[in-house]
Design an enzyme around this catalytic site. Structure first.
Site, PDB file in Angstrom:
ATOM      1  N   TYR B 287       0.840  -1.210   0.000  1.00 13.65           N
ATOM      2  CA  TYR B 287       0.000   0.000   0.000  1.00 13.65           C
ATOM      3  C   TYR B 287       0.869   1.253   0.000  1.00 13.65           C
ATOM      4  O   TYR B 287       1.747   1.422   0.860  1.00 13.65           O
ATOM      5  CB  TYR B 287      -0.919  -0.001   1.225  1.00 13.65           C
ATOM      6  CG  TYR B 287      -2.069   0.963   1.093  1.00 13.65           C
ATOM      7  CD1 TYR B 287      -3.251   0.574   0.474  1.00 13.65           C
ATOM      8  CD2 TYR B 287      -1.976   2.260   1.575  1.00 13.65           C
ATOM      9  CE1 TYR B 287      -4.312   1.456   0.340  1.00 13.65           C
ATOM     10  CE2 TYR B 287      -3.040   3.145   1.443  1.00 13.65           C
ATOM     11  CZ  TYR B 287      -4.202   2.739   0.829  1.00 13.65           C
ATOM     12  OH  TYR B 287      -5.251   3.620   0.702  1.00 13.65           O
ATOM     13  N   TYR B 337      -5.511   5.331  -8.207  1.00 12.83           N
ATOM     14  CA  TYR B 337      -5.742   5.392  -6.760  1.00 12.83           C
ATOM     15  C   TYR B 337      -7.174   5.044  -6.427  1.00 12.83           C
ATOM     16  O   TYR B 337      -8.095   5.802  -6.706  1.00 12.83           O
ATOM     17  CB  TYR B 337      -5.419   6.795  -6.250  1.00 12.83           C
ATOM     18  CG  TYR B 337      -5.641   6.977  -4.757  1.00 12.83           C
ATOM     19  CD1 TYR B 337      -4.980   6.177  -3.839  1.00 12.83           C
ATOM     20  CD2 TYR B 337      -6.491   7.961  -4.278  1.00 12.83           C
ATOM     21  CE1 TYR B 337      -5.157   6.349  -2.477  1.00 12.83           C
ATOM     22  CE2 TYR B 337      -6.677   8.142  -2.907  1.00 12.83           C
ATOM     23  CZ  TYR B 337      -6.004   7.343  -2.017  1.00 12.83           C
ATOM     24  OH  TYR B 337      -6.179   7.523  -0.678  1.00 12.83           O
TER      25      TYR B 337
END
Ligand SMILES: [Zn+2]
Lengths: 145, 386
Positions: B287, B337
């Site tokens: 992440y 994103y």
């Protein structure tokens, strides 16, 4: 100590049933911390019970107005993310590690500090900025001695 | 209790177009992503009986999506979430299938993250003072953006472990290099050099624009089913070896102790559940809301020792061809994103060897890790295999 001359635009700490003693003390230019009477842990920020053990036996300890600390960590922000900060860039936001209670870290801005002088471990001193007629905000300045 | 190891699979992945201004609604983006994933799996929409989504009040509901796919599902679930929600919802889906409630679940994230709500610009101050634990001890000091919240952790961690700005740059350069191999990456055609990186001023230290994830309009979808049902799909199943998550920190006000992150606690359980060690991982999706968040997780998940993570990334180990090819589509720093789902999609494609014969494929990869981070207080991760 700084006196505000124009209307204060930045967010003002909201008092609630749990944190009011901290902010009430701040308004009097004092530091008060919540402490557990059972496990002796300080709860910062304060809460309804001890954050460490859940005990309801919490009380307030007064630390007065001579509060020294060191910089535990910091960020320097070059953009305002909230109203009122646009005229004070860059903004130094730091976590202060209290000399008397090193396990307690308190966030604040470091005022009167050049970015180039800023470093982890640097000694700082709590100060209070009067932001409205009846509210004051704890802040930090580099320690002078 | 029976282990779920290798008994569930991701059988379909898909995404919508990604852009700065979609000109449409999150529902349309979700439909595009869902249809792409359904097609990828070789399923019909009506094969799906559960729909789940995570959002920040910025999306369409699972019920809406199902409706306009022509499906009347048995179960819908919409959670407030972001980082790590992909992994956690996959765990929820597996649990519901294991319980005999559902057969096949579609999980999606759809948002106008650029033209609609923008996380990076901060949130409403009064809302935050109430919503954040101890928010009144943070917001009055101008700290209202995740870059400032995680930056406080980063500065201290970098000080203690010797990570430099240049090390952060290596994370960015590695992912940007991957984006140059991915025509669908938002920053495809915009390579980054260390010189440019270091010359870019910080927005909030230690992060400049390259250290920070993109903000885009985009929808992503993932389909989860049992290993038995996966046999009916046309795609190559990617099996779930193990999952773990944690949604707490030593204090709900996580600045109380910036020396811990939830990822530190997830790693052990994750490897135990999957029955593998960090050495077994061939490819990774870590992440990457911010470059340092990758560094901190490389330490937490045991890919490099504390104090050696800077050197690990400087040696090029995150690049395709390195020891741990990471965020091989460009990650959230340079591909797209959706709070992590695009990274999960990429690990599935790598493990299926979708890119065989191209420079994008991590050769011979068999086992991959996908991690999520919503903050120092929330982490989730999964290990997958082909
Ligand atoms: Zn206690």
């Amino acid at each position: 100590m700084t006196q505000s001359t124009t209307a204060y635009q930045k967010p003002i700490p909201l008092k609630d049933i749990d944190n009011a003693p901290y902010w009430d003390a701040a308004d009097q230019h004092q530091l008060a911390l919540q402490k557990c009477d059972d496990c002796n842990a300080y709860s910062q920020p304060p809460g309804p019970t001890c954050a460490k053990c859940g005990s309801e036996n919490v009380s307030w300890e007064q630390f007065g107005d001579d509060i020294t600390a060191t910089v535990y960590s910091y960020v320097v922000s070059y953009r305002p993310f909230l109203p009122g900060f646009q005229d004070e860039l860059p903004t130094i936001i730091a976590l202060a590690q209290l000399d008397k209670v090193p396990e307690v870290k308190i966030m604040g801005n470091i005022l009167n500090c050049q970015e180039k002088d800023l470093e982890i471990g640097m000694p700082i001193q709590m100060t209070w900025v009067d932001i409205t007629e009846d509210r004051a905000l704890p802040q930090w300045i580099p320690a002078t001695n | 209790m029976r282990t779920i190891k290798d008994r569930y699979a991701i059988v379909g992945v898909g995404e919508s177009e990604r852009s700065r201004k979609s000109g449409t609604t999150p529902l349309h983006l979700a439909l595009d992503a869902a249809n792409a994933a359904i097609k990828d799996a070789g399923l019909k929409a009506t094969d799906i009986d559960g729909f789940m989504n995570y959002n920040e009040g910025d999306s369409c509901t699972s019920h809406q999506l199902a409706t306009y796919l022509g499906v009347r599902p048995k179960y819908v679930k919409d959670i407030q979430g972001g980082g790590a929600s992909t992994e956690m919802l996959i765990a929820d889906a597996v649990a519901l299938i294991e319980a005999g409630q559902l057969n096949t679940v579609l999980i999606y994230r759809s948002m106008n993250g650029s033209s609609g709500t923008r996380v990076g610009r901060g949130y409403d101050p009064d809302m935050l003072q109430g919503a954040l634990a101890g928010g009144s001890f943070v917001i009055p000091y101008g700290s209202a953006s995740p870059s400032q919240w995680f930056g406080m952790y980063a500065t201290r961690h970098m000080h203690e472990t010797g990570i430099t700005k240049e090390h952060l740059g290596h994370v960015c350069l590695s992912f940007y290099e991957h984006a140059q191999r991915n025509p669908k990456a938002f920053l495809h055609g915009k390579p980054l050099t260390m010189e440019n990186y270091l010359a870019t001023p910080d927005i909030s230290s230690p992060f400049n624009i390259h250290d920070s994830c993109l903000e885009l309009d985009e929808g992503n979808a993932i389909i989860v089913t049992s290993a038995e049902k996966a046999e009916d799909c046309t795609s190559k199943p990617v099996y779930i070896m193990g999952m773990a998550a944690r949604q707490c920190h030593p204090h709900a006000h996580y600045w109380n102790d910036i020396d811990h992150v939830a990822s530190d606690y997830v790693a052990k359980e994750l490897y135990e559940n999957a029955g593998v060690t960090p050495d077994d991982i061939d490819v990774a999706s870590i992440y990457d809301c911010f470059s340092w968040v990758v560094m901190r997780q490389l330490e937490a998940y045991g890919f490099a020792k504390r104090g050696e993570v800077g050197e690990f990334v400087a040696e090029g180990n995150l690049k395709i061809g390195g020891k741990l090819p990471t965020n091989t589509a460009g990650g959230m720093l340079s591909e797209g994103y959706t709070h992590g789902m695009n990274n999960a999609i990429e690990i599935v494609r790598q493990l299926r060897h979708d890119y065989d014969g191209t420079a994008r494929q991590v050769e011979d990869c068999k086992i991959g890790i996908c991690t999520g981070w919503a903050g120092p207080d929330i982490a989730g991760a999964m290990i997958l295999r082909n």
